[in-house]
Scaffold this motif. Sequence first.
Motif, mmCIF file in Angstrom:
data_model
loop_
_atom_site.group_PDB
_atom_site.id
_atom_site.type_symbol
_atom_site.label_atom_id
_atom_site.label_comp_id
_atom_site.label_asym_id
_atom_site.label_seq_id
_atom_site.Cartn_x
_atom_site.Cartn_y
_atom_site.Cartn_z
ATOM 1 N N LYS A 71 0.865 -1.177 0.000
ATOM 2 C CA LYS A 71 0.000 0.000 0.000
ATOM 3 C C LYS A 71 0.900 1.224 0.000
ATOM 4 O O LYS A 71 1.921 1.266 0.672
ATOM 5 C CB LYS A 71 -0.877 0.013 1.240
ATOM 6 C CG LYS A 71 -1.932 -1.061 1.228
ATOM 7 C CD LYS A 71 -2.872 -0.881 2.403
ATOM 8 C CE LYS A 71 -4.071 -1.709 2.255
ATOM 9 N NZ LYS A 71 -4.262 -2.938 2.638
ATOM 10 N N GLY A 72 0.499 2.193 -0.780
ATOM 11 C CA GLY A 72 1.276 3.415 -0.825
ATOM 12 C C GLY A 72 0.434 4.572 -1.297
ATOM 13 O O GLY A 72 -0.531 4.385 -2.018
ATOM 14 N N ALA A 73 0.804 5.746 -0.889
ATOM 15 C CA ALA A 73 0.064 6.939 -1.277
ATOM 16 C C ALA A 73 1.007 7.964 -1.892
ATOM 17 O O ALA A 73 0.791 9.157 -1.758
ATOM 18 C CB ALA A 73 -0.652 7.515 -0.068
ATOM 19 N N ALA A 74 2.046 7.492 -2.525
ATOM 20 C CA ALA A 74 3.008 8.414 -3.119
ATOM 21 C C ALA A 74 2.344 9.189 -4.251
ATOM 22 O O ALA A 74 1.556 8.632 -5.008
ATOM 23 C CB ALA A 74 4.214 7.638 -3.642
ATOM 24 N N SER A 75 2.667 10.450 -4.353
ATOM 25 C CA SER A 75 2.049 11.266 -5.393
ATOM 26 C C SER A 75 3.101 12.055 -6.165
ATOM 27 O O SER A 75 2.929 13.232 -6.438
ATOM 28 C CB SER A 75 1.008 12.204 -4.771
ATOM 29 O OG SER A 75 1.635 13.046 -3.835
ATOM 30 N N GLN A 120 9.677 13.292 -11.413
ATOM 31 C CA GLN A 120 10.243 13.367 -10.064
ATOM 32 C C GLN A 120 10.692 11.981 -9.596
ATOM 33 O O GLN A 120 11.780 11.831 -9.033
ATOM 34 C CB GLN A 120 9.213 13.911 -9.068
ATOM 35 C CG GLN A 120 8.876 15.371 -9.235
ATOM 36 C CD GLN A 120 7.677 15.771 -8.382
ATOM 37 O OE1 GLN A 120 6.702 15.037 -8.264
ATOM 38 N NE2 GLN A 120 7.777 16.945 -7.767
ATOM 39 N N ALA A 121 9.842 10.986 -9.829
ATOM 40 C CA ALA A 121 10.171 9.617 -9.417
ATOM 41 C C ALA A 121 11.423 9.124 -10.145
ATOM 42 O O ALA A 121 12.317 8.545 -9.523
ATOM 43 C CB ALA A 121 8.991 8.686 -9.681
ATOM 44 N N ALA A 130 11.878 8.111 0.267
ATOM 45 C CA ALA A 130 11.870 9.320 -0.565
ATOM 46 C C ALA A 130 10.503 9.585 -1.197
ATOM 47 O O ALA A 130 10.318 10.617 -1.839
ATOM 48 C CB ALA A 130 12.941 9.218 -1.645
ATOM 49 N N GLY A 131 9.563 8.654 -1.030
ATOM 50 C CA GLY A 131 8.213 8.882 -1.537
ATOM 51 C C GLY A 131 7.792 8.059 -2.732
ATOM 52 O O GLY A 131 6.709 8.272 -3.282
ATOM 53 N N ILE A 132 8.610 7.097 -3.157
ATOM 54 C CA ILE A 132 8.217 6.221 -4.267
ATOM 55 C C ILE A 132 7.215 5.195 -3.738
ATOM 56 O O ILE A 132 7.401 4.627 -2.663
ATOM 57 C CB ILE A 132 9.442 5.493 -4.880
ATOM 58 C CG1 ILE A 132 10.485 6.497 -5.384
ATOM 59 C CG2 ILE A 132 9.024 4.525 -5.979
ATOM 60 C CD1 ILE A 132 10.080 7.299 -6.585
ATOM 61 N N ASP A 133 6.173 4.954 -4.489
ATOM 62 C CA ASP A 133 5.148 3.980 -4.127
ATOM 63 C C ASP A 133 5.794 2.597 -3.998
ATOM 64 O O ASP A 133 6.396 2.106 -4.957
ATOM 65 C CB ASP A 133 4.077 3.972 -5.225
ATOM 66 C CG ASP A 133 2.896 3.080 -4.927
ATOM 67 O OD1 ASP A 133 3.001 2.172 -4.071
ATOM 68 O OD2 ASP A 133 1.854 3.281 -5.568
#
Length: 183
Positions: A49-53, A58-59, A113-116
């Motif tokens: 589960k992830g909520a990266a946006s 950027q990714a 770093a925010g990657i899903d």
Amino acid sequence: MVALVASSTLIGSAAAASDAAFIQSVSASPPPSGARQLCHQYTWACAHKGAASLSSAQAMKLVKQINRRVNASTREITDQSQYKTREMWALPTTRGGDCEDFALLKKRDLIKAGIDPRKLLLATVLDTRRNSHAVLVYRSNQGDLVLDNLTNQVKPWSATRYLFLRMQDPKQPRNWVGVYGQS
């Protein structure tokens, strides 16, 4: 009629090309021997589960930066030298790590770093010399890209010249799937 056939052929070709950009799973597979306790040891390694946006750009920038940084800052050392065992999947120590340790560190740092996490899959391959090797697969919108401790280049899986054996199941990373794909 000819236009209809031609357009359906083009659509079919585009779908096949798109499918080839992603590693296809063939069947369920047991995890690699050293990865059996991975989800218990590192819950983030099996997060689904992830909520990266982040945007795709950027990714991709993060993927390239972290791949390069981990490759430059982690020393190569075998599990035998470090743990006195043939295979152990763990984060690198101050002494360093082997290929799966590099892949785990990259996965952890990319998640931080925010990657899903659903886009980050550990995989086992046979390298170009047909030695066992582990890499991290980044499931981008354009296809599966490989982060490898043997190169700073992030490459499409099909450009690695590796034989892909198994990877974490994209739908349930606690499980593994056989992929048996040659790039």
